[in-house]
Design an enzyme around this catalytic site. Sequence first.
Site, PDB file in Angstrom:
ATOM      1  N   CYS A   4       0.844  -1.193   0.000  1.00 50.61           N
ATOM      2  CA  CYS A   4       0.000   0.000   0.000  1.00 50.61           C
ATOM      3  C   CYS A   4       0.883   1.249   0.000  1.00 50.61           C
ATOM      4  O   CYS A   4       1.646   1.479   0.930  1.00 50.61           O
ATOM      5  CB  CYS A   4      -0.926  -0.003   1.214  1.00 50.61           C
ATOM      6  SG  CYS A   4      -1.873   1.522   1.390  1.00 50.61           S
ATOM      7  N   CYS A   7       0.351   3.424   3.072  1.00 44.05           N
ATOM      8  CA  CYS A   7       1.012   2.885   4.266  1.00 44.05           C
ATOM      9  C   CYS A   7       2.506   3.187   4.224  1.00 44.05           C
ATOM     10  O   CYS A   7       3.114   3.487   5.255  1.00 44.05           O
ATOM     11  CB  CYS A   7       0.764   1.380   4.392  1.00 44.05           C
ATOM     12  SG  CYS A   7      -0.918   0.954   4.893  1.00 44.05           S
ATOM     13  N   HIS A  46      -4.475   1.251   8.328  1.00 44.47           N
ATOM     14  CA  HIS A  46      -4.934   0.850   7.003  1.00 44.47           C
ATOM     15  C   HIS A  46      -6.400   0.400   7.078  1.00 44.47           C
ATOM     16  O   HIS A  46      -6.748  -0.522   7.791  1.00 44.47           O
ATOM     17  CB  HIS A  46      -4.076  -0.288   6.431  1.00 44.47           C
ATOM     18  CG  HIS A  46      -4.497  -0.660   5.054  1.00 44.47           C
ATOM     19  ND1 HIS A  46      -3.958  -0.066   3.945  1.00 44.47           N
ATOM     20  CD2 HIS A  46      -5.434  -1.533   4.610  1.00 44.47           C
ATOM     21  CE1 HIS A  46      -4.543  -0.565   2.866  1.00 44.47           C
ATOM     22  NE2 HIS A  46      -5.442  -1.452   3.247  1.00 44.47           N
ATOM     23  N   ASN A  85     -13.637   8.536  -3.115  1.00 44.86           N
ATOM     24  CA  ASN A  85     -13.885   7.503  -4.112  1.00 44.86           C
ATOM     25  C   ASN A  85     -13.915   6.161  -3.382  1.00 44.86           C
ATOM     26  O   ASN A  85     -13.022   5.883  -2.581  1.00 44.86           O
ATOM     27  CB  ASN A  85     -12.803   7.503  -5.187  1.00 44.86           C
ATOM     28  CG  ASN A  85     -12.772   8.799  -5.967  1.00 44.86           C
ATOM     29  OD1 ASN A  85     -13.801   9.398  -6.226  1.00 44.86           O
ATOM     30  ND2 ASN A  85     -11.587   9.252  -6.316  1.00 44.86           N
ATOM     31  N   GLY A  91     -14.154   4.716  -8.664  1.00 43.31           N
ATOM     32  CA  GLY A  91     -12.973   5.490  -9.034  1.00 43.31           C
ATOM     33  C   GLY A  91     -11.820   5.421  -8.050  1.00 43.31           C
ATOM     34  O   GLY A  91     -10.840   6.132  -8.203  1.00 43.31           O
ATOM     35  N   HIS A  96      -6.662   2.388   0.267  1.00 46.61           N
ATOM     36  CA  HIS A  96      -6.433   2.844   1.642  1.00 46.61           C
ATOM     37  C   HIS A  96      -7.329   4.070   1.714  1.00 46.61           C
ATOM     38  O   HIS A  96      -7.114   5.029   0.959  1.00 46.61           O
ATOM     39  CB  HIS A  96      -4.969   3.215   1.840  1.00 46.61           C
ATOM     40  CG  HIS A  96      -4.599   3.646   3.223  1.00 46.61           C
ATOM     41  ND1 HIS A  96      -3.563   3.050   3.913  1.00 46.61           N
ATOM     42  CD2 HIS A  96      -5.092   4.610   4.033  1.00 46.61           C
ATOM     43  CE1 HIS A  96      -3.433   3.637   5.098  1.00 46.61           C
ATOM     44  NE2 HIS A  96      -4.355   4.601   5.194  1.00 46.61           N
ATOM     45  N   HIS A  98      -9.157   7.394   1.789  1.00 47.61           N
ATOM     46  CA  HIS A  98      -8.617   8.748   1.770  1.00 47.61           C
ATOM     47  C   HIS A  98      -9.678   9.718   1.297  1.00 47.61           C
ATOM     48  O   HIS A  98     -10.532   9.382   0.493  1.00 47.61           O
ATOM     49  CB  HIS A  98      -7.356   8.847   0.898  1.00 47.61           C
ATOM     50  CG  HIS A  98      -7.533   8.385  -0.512  1.00 47.61           C
ATOM     51  ND1 HIS A  98      -7.644   7.046  -0.857  1.00 47.61           N
ATOM     52  CD2 HIS A  98      -7.591   9.075  -1.674  1.00 47.61           C
ATOM     53  CE1 HIS A  98      -7.770   6.938  -2.165  1.00 47.61           C
ATOM     54  NE2 HIS A  98      -7.752   8.160  -2.690  1.00 47.61           N
TER      55      HIS A  98
END
Length: 111
Positions: A4, A7, A46, A85, A91, A96, A98
Site C-alpha cells: 500500500c 502505508c 490501514h 472515491n 474510481g 487505503h 482517503h
Amino acid sequence: MNNCIFCKIVSKEVPSSIVYEDEELLAFNDINPIDKVHILIIPKEHIDSLLTCETKHSDVISKMLLLAPKLAKNNGLKGFRTMINTGKEGGQEVFHIHFHMYGGSEHLVKI
C-alpha cells in the site's frame, strides 16, 4: 499492508509533501492535483475503503472530516470540496481510505 503506497507514506518509506500529521492522521499534497489546493487526508491505520469501515472507525472518520476545513483555512480557502472515491467502480485507485480536500479555482465545474 505491504504494497500500500499510503502505508509506505505513513511509515516514511515513500516521500510526500506532508501538511499535517498527528497520532491518527496524515495529510499531504496530492501528486496530481485537480485544483490549486488538493490535499489527501488519510488515517494511519490501514482501512481499505468506506466499504470496509465499521463502527470502530467512526472516530477516525470523523476526525478526517473535521480536519478538512482546518486545512482549507490554512491554505486560504473560503470554500472547498471533499471527495471520497469508494471501490474500483467508484474510481478508487489506492485502496487505503482517503478523502480529497480541494479548492481554489474561481470557476468550479458544477456536478
